[in-house]
Write a protein that holds these residues in place. Sequence first.
Motif, PDB file in Angstrom:
ATOM      1  N   HIS A  18       0.811  -1.223   0.000  1.00  0.00           N
ATOM      2  CA  HIS A  18       0.000   0.000   0.000  1.00  0.00           C
ATOM      3  C   HIS A  18       0.843   1.271   0.000  1.00  0.00           C
ATOM      4  O   HIS A  18       0.489   2.278   0.621  1.00  0.00           O
ATOM      5  N   LEU A  19       1.979   1.203  -0.694  1.00  0.00           N
ATOM      6  CA  LEU A  19       2.813   2.376  -0.903  1.00  0.00           C
ATOM      7  C   LEU A  19       2.881   2.652  -2.398  1.00  0.00           C
ATOM      8  O   LEU A  19       2.557   1.785  -3.210  1.00  0.00           O
ATOM      9  N   SER A  20       3.337   3.828  -2.768  1.00  0.00           N
ATOM     10  CA  SER A  20       3.480   4.125  -4.191  1.00  0.00           C
ATOM     11  C   SER A  20       4.761   3.475  -4.720  1.00  0.00           C
ATOM     12  O   SER A  20       5.706   3.217  -3.969  1.00  0.00           O
ATOM     13  N   VAL A  21       4.783   3.225  -6.005  1.00  0.00           N
ATOM     14  CA  VAL A  21       5.966   2.665  -6.645  1.00  0.00           C
ATOM     15  C   VAL A  21       7.146   3.615  -6.450  1.00  0.00           C
ATOM     16  O   VAL A  21       8.275   3.176  -6.204  1.00  0.00           O
ATOM     17  N   GLU A  22       6.885   4.899  -6.514  1.00  0.00           N
ATOM     18  CA  GLU A  22       7.938   5.892  -6.341  1.00  0.00           C
ATOM     19  C   GLU A  22       8.559   5.807  -4.951  1.00  0.00           C
ATOM     20  O   GLU A  22       9.772   5.936  -4.798  1.00  0.00           O
ATOM     21  N   LYS A  23       7.728   5.573  -3.933  1.00  0.00           N
ATOM     22  CA  LYS A  23       8.242   5.452  -2.564  1.00  0.00           C
ATOM     23  C   LYS A  23       9.112   4.209  -2.426  1.00  0.00           C
ATOM     24  O   LYS A  23      10.188   4.264  -1.846  1.00  0.00           O
ATOM     25  N   VAL A  24       8.649   3.085  -2.952  1.00  0.00           N
ATOM     26  CA  VAL A  24       9.420   1.844  -2.860  1.00  0.00           C
ATOM     27  C   VAL A  24      10.750   2.011  -3.588  1.00  0.00           C
ATOM     28  O   VAL A  24      11.806   1.633  -3.076  1.00  0.00           O
ATOM     29  N   HIS A  25      10.707   2.601  -4.759  1.00  0.00           N
ATOM     30  CA  HIS A  25      11.942   2.817  -5.515  1.00  0.00           C
ATOM     31  C   HIS A  25      12.888   3.751  -4.761  1.00  0.00           C
ATOM     32  O   HIS A  25      14.091   3.490  -4.684  1.00  0.00           O
ATOM     33  N   ALA A  26      12.355   4.826  -4.199  1.00  0.00           N
ATOM     34  CA  ALA A  26      13.180   5.771  -3.446  1.00  0.00           C
ATOM     35  C   ALA A  26      13.843   5.078  -2.255  1.00  0.00           C
ATOM     36  O   ALA A  26      15.030   5.290  -1.981  1.00  0.00           O
ATOM     37  N   MET A  27      13.100   4.227  -1.562  1.00  0.00           N
ATOM     38  CA  MET A  27      13.664   3.498  -0.429  1.00  0.00           C
ATOM     39  C   MET A  27      14.747   2.526  -0.888  1.00  0.00           C
ATOM     40  O   MET A  27      15.777   2.374  -0.237  1.00  0.00           O
ATOM     41  N   LYS A  28      14.512   1.904  -2.010  1.00  0.00           N
ATOM     42  CA  LYS A  28      15.450   0.903  -2.531  1.00  0.00           C
ATOM     43  C   LYS A  28      16.772   1.532  -2.954  1.00  0.00           C
ATOM     44  O   LYS A  28      17.833   0.967  -2.705  1.00  0.00           O
ATOM     45  N   ASP A  87      17.178   7.409  -2.433  1.00  0.00           N
ATOM     46  CA  ASP A  87      17.061   8.740  -3.019  1.00  0.00           C
ATOM     47  C   ASP A  87      15.599   9.148  -3.003  1.00  0.00           C
ATOM     48  O   ASP A  87      14.728   8.333  -3.298  1.00  0.00           O
ATOM     49  N   GLY A  88      15.307  10.367  -2.660  1.00  0.00           N
ATOM     50  CA  GLY A  88      13.934  10.839  -2.691  1.00  0.00           C
ATOM     51  C   GLY A  88      13.375  11.028  -1.297  1.00  0.00           C
ATOM     52  O   GLY A  88      14.083  10.922  -0.300  1.00  0.00           O
ATOM     53  N   GLN A  89      12.096  11.295  -1.249  1.00  0.00           N
ATOM     54  CA  GLN A  89      11.408  11.605  -0.007  1.00  0.00           C
ATOM     55  C   GLN A  89      10.571  10.420   0.465  1.00  0.00           C
ATOM     56  O   GLN A  89       9.732   9.925  -0.274  1.00  0.00           O
ATOM     57  N   PHE A  90      10.822   9.982   1.685  1.00  0.00           N
ATOM     58  CA  PHE A  90       9.970   8.995   2.328  1.00  0.00           C
ATOM     59  C   PHE A  90      10.116   9.157   3.832  1.00  0.00           C
ATOM     60  O   PHE A  90      11.135   9.626   4.317  1.00  0.00           O
ATOM     61  N   THR A  91       9.074   8.791   4.555  1.00  0.00           N
ATOM     62  CA  THR A  91       9.061   8.999   5.996  1.00  0.00           C
ATOM     63  C   THR A  91       9.419   7.715   6.740  1.00  0.00           C
ATOM     64  O   THR A  91       9.360   6.626   6.177  1.00  0.00           O
ATOM     65  N   ALA A  92       9.727   7.876   8.016  1.00  0.00           N
ATOM     66  CA  ALA A  92       9.999   6.712   8.869  1.00  0.00           C
ATOM     67  C   ALA A  92       8.757   5.832   8.955  1.00  0.00           C
ATOM     68  O   ALA A  92       8.864   4.602   9.007  1.00  0.00           O
ATOM     69  N   GLU A 130       6.555   5.347   6.583  1.00  0.00           N
ATOM     70  CA  GLU A 130       6.488   4.568   5.342  1.00  0.00           C
ATOM     71  C   GLU A 130       7.498   3.423   5.352  1.00  0.00           C
ATOM     72  O   GLU A 130       7.196   2.312   4.903  1.00  0.00           O
ATOM     73  N   VAL A 131       8.671   3.673   5.895  1.00  0.00           N
ATOM     74  CA  VAL A 131       9.680   2.620   6.014  1.00  0.00           C
ATOM     75  C   VAL A 131       9.157   1.520   6.925  1.00  0.00           C
ATOM     76  O   VAL A 131       9.246   0.324   6.593  1.00  0.00           O
ATOM     77  N   ASN A 132       8.585   1.898   8.062  1.00  0.00           N
ATOM     78  CA  ASN A 132       8.027   0.910   8.982  1.00  0.00           C
ATOM     79  C   ASN A 132       6.888   0.129   8.346  1.00  0.00           C
ATOM     80  O   ASN A 132       6.751  -1.075   8.573  1.00  0.00           O
ATOM     81  N   GLN A 133       6.077   0.791   7.543  1.00  0.00           N
ATOM     82  CA  GLN A 133       4.979   0.127   6.844  1.00  0.00           C
ATOM     83  C   GLN A 133       5.525  -0.948   5.908  1.00  0.00           C
ATOM     84  O   GLN A 133       4.999  -2.063   5.860  1.00  0.00           O
ATOM     85  N   LEU A 134       6.593  -0.641   5.206  1.00  0.00           N
ATOM     86  CA  LEU A 134       7.193  -1.603   4.287  1.00  0.00           C
ATOM     87  C   LEU A 134       7.829  -2.748   5.057  1.00  0.00           C
ATOM     88  O   LEU A 134       7.648  -3.915   4.707  1.00  0.00           O
ATOM     89  N   TYR A 135       8.580  -2.429   6.116  1.00  0.00           N
ATOM     90  CA  TYR A 135       9.181  -3.478   6.950  1.00  0.00           C
ATOM     91  C   TYR A 135       8.102  -4.395   7.548  1.00  0.00           C
ATOM     92  O   TYR A 135       8.270  -5.606   7.594  1.00  0.00           O
ATOM     93  N   ASP A 136       7.002  -3.805   8.016  1.00  0.00           N
ATOM     94  CA  ASP A 136       5.903  -4.593   8.584  1.00  0.00           C
ATOM     95  C   ASP A 136       5.347  -5.561   7.544  1.00  0.00           C
ATOM     96  O   ASP A 136       5.095  -6.733   7.845  1.00  0.00           O
TER      97      ASP A 136
END
Length: 62
Positions: A30-40, A43-48, A50-56
């Motif tokens: 339930h994140l945007s492709v841009e957020k996942v790519h930025a985390m990977k 580079d880019g803007q993402f919040t803690a 959102e990171v926790n949501q992905l880790y969960d």
Amino acid sequence: MNEQEELSDAIINFQVKHHVNNTDLAFASHLSVEKVHAMKVGDGQFTAEEVNQLYDYMSANA
């Protein structure tokens, strides 16, 4: 290894193990492709949050 490298490695390892790409992972977590790519790539803007949501999501589906 810093937090960004750990996050990148976790995403890549999850994608390899489960044969999913950024789009599939974004849709399922339930994140945007841009957020996942930025985390990977670290580079880019993402919040803690959102990171926790992905880790969960990755932990629940390991």
